[in-house]
Structures are given as C-alpha cells and as structure tokens.
Design a protein around this motif. Structure first.
Motif, PDB file in Angstrom:
ATOM      1  N   LYS A  50       0.835  -1.195   0.000  1.00 59.66           N
ATOM      2  CA  LYS A  50       0.000   0.000   0.000  1.00 59.66           C
ATOM      3  C   LYS A  50       0.877   1.255   0.000  1.00 59.66           C
ATOM      4  O   LYS A  50       1.939   1.277   0.603  1.00 59.66           O
ATOM      5  CB  LYS A  50      -0.895  -0.018   1.246  1.00 59.66           C
ATOM      6  CG  LYS A  50      -1.922   1.058   1.285  1.00 59.66           C
ATOM      7  CD  LYS A  50      -2.799   0.901   2.508  1.00 59.66           C
ATOM      8  CE  LYS A  50      -3.828   2.008   2.552  1.00 59.66           C
ATOM      9  NZ  LYS A  50      -4.675   1.893   3.721  1.00 59.66           N
ATOM     10  N   ARG A  55      -1.693   5.052  -8.097  1.00 61.50           N
ATOM     11  CA  ARG A  55      -2.468   4.637  -9.277  1.00 61.50           C
ATOM     12  C   ARG A  55      -2.908   3.191  -9.196  1.00 61.50           C
ATOM     13  O   ARG A  55      -3.822   2.771  -9.904  1.00 61.50           O
ATOM     14  CB  ARG A  55      -1.652   4.860 -10.550  1.00 61.50           C
ATOM     15  CG  ARG A  55      -1.308   6.331 -10.792  1.00 61.50           C
ATOM     16  CD  ARG A  55      -0.334   6.491 -11.911  1.00 61.50           C
ATOM     17  NE  ARG A  55       0.931   5.849 -11.540  1.00 61.50           N
ATOM     18  CZ  ARG A  55       1.934   5.656 -12.393  1.00 61.50           C
ATOM     19  NH1 ARG A  55       1.828   6.026 -13.646  1.00 61.50           N
ATOM     20  NH2 ARG A  55       3.045   5.083 -11.989  1.00 61.50           N
ATOM     21  N   SER A  57      -3.831   1.730  -6.250  1.00 61.35           N
ATOM     22  CA  SER A  57      -4.676   1.572  -5.060  1.00 61.35           C
ATOM     23  C   SER A  57      -6.146   1.759  -5.387  1.00 61.35           C
ATOM     24  O   SER A  57      -6.506   2.537  -6.269  1.00 61.35           O
ATOM     25  CB  SER A  57      -4.281   2.595  -3.993  1.00 61.35           C
ATOM     26  OG  SER A  57      -2.978   2.358  -3.547  1.00 61.35           O
ATOM     27  N   THR A  58      -6.981   1.029  -4.652  1.00 63.36           N
ATOM     28  CA  THR A  58      -8.425   1.201  -4.725  1.00 63.36           C
ATOM     29  C   THR A  58      -8.922   1.422  -3.305  1.00 63.36           C
ATOM     30  O   THR A  58      -8.140   1.336  -2.354  1.00 63.36           O
ATOM     31  CB  THR A  58      -9.107  -0.053  -5.316  1.00 63.36           C
ATOM     32  OG1 THR A  58      -8.971  -1.128  -4.381  1.00 63.36           O
ATOM     33  CG2 THR A  58      -8.513  -0.449  -6.652  1.00 63.36           C
ATOM     34  N   GLU A  59     -10.199   1.687  -3.141  1.00 66.55           N
ATOM     35  CA  GLU A  59     -10.756   1.855  -1.797  1.00 66.55           C
ATOM     36  C   GLU A  59     -10.597   0.577  -0.977  1.00 66.55           C
ATOM     37  O   GLU A  59     -10.514   0.619   0.242  1.00 66.55           O
ATOM     38  CB  GLU A  59     -12.220   2.260  -1.873  1.00 66.55           C
ATOM     39  CG  GLU A  59     -12.417   3.667  -2.388  1.00 66.55           C
ATOM     40  CD  GLU A  59     -13.872   4.078  -2.424  1.00 66.55           C
ATOM     41  OE1 GLU A  59     -14.703   3.419  -1.776  1.00 66.55           O
ATOM     42  OE2 GLU A  59     -14.173   5.066  -3.100  1.00 66.55           O
ATOM     43  N   SER A  63      -5.214  -4.509  -5.598  1.00 63.86           N
ATOM     44  CA  SER A  63      -5.745  -5.708  -6.254  1.00 63.86           C
ATOM     45  C   SER A  63      -4.645  -6.731  -6.472  1.00 63.86           C
ATOM     46  O   SER A  63      -3.458  -6.421  -6.343  1.00 63.86           O
ATOM     47  CB  SER A  63      -6.342  -5.330  -7.608  1.00 63.86           C
ATOM     48  OG  SER A  63      -7.371  -4.401  -7.445  1.00 63.86           O
ATOM     49  N   ALA A  66      -3.710  -6.228 -12.358  1.00 64.17           N
ATOM     50  CA  ALA A  66      -4.094  -4.953 -12.953  1.00 64.17           C
ATOM     51  C   ALA A  66      -3.923  -5.032 -14.459  1.00 64.17           C
ATOM     52  O   ALA A  66      -3.031  -5.718 -14.956  1.00 64.17           O
ATOM     53  CB  ALA A  66      -3.235  -3.820 -12.395  1.00 64.17           C
TER      54      ALA A  66
END
Length: 79
Positions: A50, A55, A57-59, A63, A66
């Motif tokens: 993290k 770019r 990262s998601t909420e 993942s 990608a």
C-alpha cells in the motif's frame, strides 16, 4: 481461445494443486488472451505494498492483478 486447453488445465487444477492457486493461473491466462497486447498488459501486482503507487490503489486496497497501459511506469521509474 482453445477450449480443450482450458478443459485440460481445469482438470489438472482439480487433481494436482490447491484450487485457489490453480484457478488464479487459469484466470490470468484467460484475461491475458482477452487483452489487446498492443495497448495493454496484464500484470500481477499482489506483492505491491500500500502507498507505493497511488495509481494501483483502490478503496479496498491493492488488487491482485491490474490491466495497465503499455506506457505505465511504476513509481515513475524505468527499470
């Protein structure tokens, strides 16, 4: 897409390896076939920590995979 290839591979997964790992490989292969390789690349990013590159990262966090444009450069560096 070769139906017999995937049928053979799913049988191998059921018989020879842990289901999650085997299915993951099949999903990667299937997605890789569907992506236009001239414009995009399927990349395994499950080891990215993290806050290394926002770019990716998601909420929900980072993942496992990608789909990135071919001109994407991790953290602005060339390797």
């Amino acid at each position: 897409m070769d139906y017999l290839y995937y049928q053979r591979k799913i049988n191998d997964v059921i018989i020879k390896c842990p289901i999650e790992a085997g299915i993951e490989i099949l999903v990667y292969n299937l997605l890789d076939e569907c992506i236009g390789m001239d414009e995009h690349a399927l990349v395994d990013i499950n080891r990215v920590r993290k806050d290394q590159d926002s770019r990716l990262s998601t909420e929900a966090g980072i993942s496992d995979i990608a789909v990135l444009s071919n001109d994407f450069v991790f953290k602005g560096k060339c390797w």
